[in-house]
Design an enzyme around this catalytic site. Structure first.
Site, PDB file in Angstrom:
ATOM      1  N   VAL A  96      -0.502 -16.706  36.503  1.00 59.36           N
ATOM      2  CA  VAL A  96      -1.603 -17.383  35.808  1.00 59.36           C
ATOM      3  C   VAL A  96      -2.679 -16.386  35.368  1.00 59.36           C
ATOM      4  CG1 VAL A  96      -3.041 -17.964  37.833  1.00 59.36           C
ATOM      5  CG2 VAL A  96      -3.017 -19.467  35.832  1.00 59.36           C
ATOM      6  N   GLU A 170      -3.492 -24.808  41.267  1.00 60.93           N
ATOM      7  CA  GLU A 170      -3.615 -24.920  42.725  1.00 60.93           C
ATOM      8  C   GLU A 170      -2.749 -23.881  43.420  1.00 60.93           C
ATOM      9  OE1 GLU A 170      -0.501 -25.676  43.989  1.00 60.93           O
ATOM     10  OE2 GLU A 170       0.131 -25.999  41.931  1.00 60.93           O
ATOM     11  N   GLY A 311       3.402 -23.640  39.839  1.00 63.28           N
ATOM     12  CA  GLY A 311       2.025 -24.066  40.072  1.00 63.28           C
ATOM     13  C   GLY A 311       1.039 -23.057  39.516  1.00 63.28           C
ATOM     14  N   GLU A 312      -0.100 -22.937  40.175  1.00 62.34           N
ATOM     15  CA  GLU A 312      -1.155 -21.971  39.812  1.00 62.34           C
ATOM     16  C   GLU A 312      -1.908 -22.349  38.541  1.00 62.34           C
ATOM     17  OE1 GLU A 312       0.427 -18.077  39.169  1.00 62.34           O
ATOM     18  OE2 GLU A 312       1.353 -17.923  41.138  1.00 62.34           O
ATOM     19  N   GLY A 313      -1.411 -23.300  37.766  1.00 59.29           N
ATOM     20  CA  GLY A 313      -1.937 -23.524  36.425  1.00 59.29           C
ATOM     21  C   GLY A 313      -1.136 -22.800  35.366  1.00 59.29           C
TER      22      GLY A 313
END
Length: 346
Positions: A96, A170, A311-313
């Site tokens: 990200v 997240e 995840g992570e965006g």
């Protein structure tokens, strides 16, 4: 504390929608030729309340927290990976981080409850409630007061961020379990259908994870209201994202929803305030099996399907250029009249 949940208004505007559709239909192209990009443009225009939408100072918000349930072996990775990845985000080495640089997206990481003391630095916001949630297989992951505080923290963090677009991210080892539990309880679905391999469990690990989650659901059978379920299943980062979504929705920011866990936060926010989803764009559908079910519950159609499960965006950042393109089509693409281009014969 008791967090006040803001009232999220209905932004349906039939007159604006008609003007947006007319503008799209009159661009120099066959009717509907830009496909779902046109629907995206209409949605962003509706969220921002304008026929000439422009996305300003977009913000990626990565909320991080640890989970007591991780001790039950529901993840392929140890809990230490949560704090190690926070350091990686801040050092600019995570996926990200790379994508944020590529697309000019500001990145803020929030320590919502990681089992590690971090040195203060730019890009890091400390809103730690405790060093990880409690083990949801033994009792509620959060107290009601902790849950309310996390929601309040999310609202406060967003309130001071600039811009009109928020991309959700997240990090938290064990948080796909929280997401699966929330989807099962709030969506009325069997836990097995909601539960996937997360960070990469093998077949035996997946069986164990589903067994643990079934026990957790049974233990918290009475936690059926949205905030009760959130407190029972966690985590701090999910609850902080719920607050972030509520605040962004109240401010009519475009909310770009990433993967399974971020979508679970939106599910809770929607259960509290149904009109939240009007402000949301689903970036992608992940490889996590519960995600497609969750998006169906939210009524959101994902822009991408790349089998992501990071995840992570990261999915939100990958989808971001599509949002910018949709806005530019509305603002910059010529109409038949302005370009002097003939329409098809009627």
């Amino acid at each position: 504390m008791t967090e006040t949940i803001p009232t999220i208004s209905d932004i349906t505007d039939t007159a604006l929608a008609a003007r947006l559709q007319s503008a799209l239909d009159n661009k120099t192209k066959p009717l509907g030729a830009l496909g779902r990009l046109e629907a995206l443009a209409l949605r962003i225009g509706t969220i921002l309340g304008t026929e000439s939408p422009e996305l300003e100072a977009p913000q990626i918000l990565v909320c991080a927290g640890d989970h007591g349930l991780a001790a039950r072996g529901v993840s392929a990775y140890p809990s230490d990976v949560t704090w190690q990845m926070v350091e990686n985000f801040l050092a600019g080495g995570a996926a990200v981080s790379v994508l944020a640089r590529q697309h000019g997206l500001a990145l803020t990481v929030v320590d919502c409850g990681v089992r590690r003391d971090f040195q203060a630095r730019p890009g890091l916001v400390s809103r730690r409630i405790a060093e990880g949630t409690a083990d949801a297989s033994q009792g509620p992951a959060m107290t009601a007061a902790q849950c309310a505080q996390a929601i309040a923290n999310g609202r406060e963090v967003v309130r001071v961020l600039p811009g009109n677009a928020l991309l959700l991210g997240e990090m938290g080892i064990g948080n796909s379990s929280s997401a699966a539990l929330l989807l099962s309880r709030l969506g009325g679905l069997d836990i097995d259908a909601c539960t996937g391999a997360g960070t990469g469990l093998d077949a035996a690990g997946l069986v164990r994870k589903r067994d643990v989650l079934r026990q957790v659901l049974a233990l918290h059978a009475g936690a059926t209201a949205p905030l009760d379920a959130l407190a029972a299943f966690g985590g701090f980062e999910v609850a902080t994202l719920v607050g972030a979504v509520l605040q962004a929705a109240e401010e009519r920011r475009v909310i770009v929803v990433d993967g399974f866990i971020a979508s679970a936060a939106v599910l809770v926010a929607q259960a509290l305030q149904p009109h939240v989803v009007q402000r949301c764009v689903a970036a992608h559908c992940s490889a996590e099996p519960g995600h497609v079910l969750l998006l169906e519950r939210l009524g959101l159609e994902p822009l991408l399907k790349l089998e992501l499960r990071l995840g992570e965006g990261s999915g939100g950042a990958l989808a971001w250029p599509l949002l910018e393109s949709a806005c530019r089509i509305l603002r910059e693409m010529a109409s038949f009249e302005s370009a002097g281009v003939s329409r098809k014969d009627s």
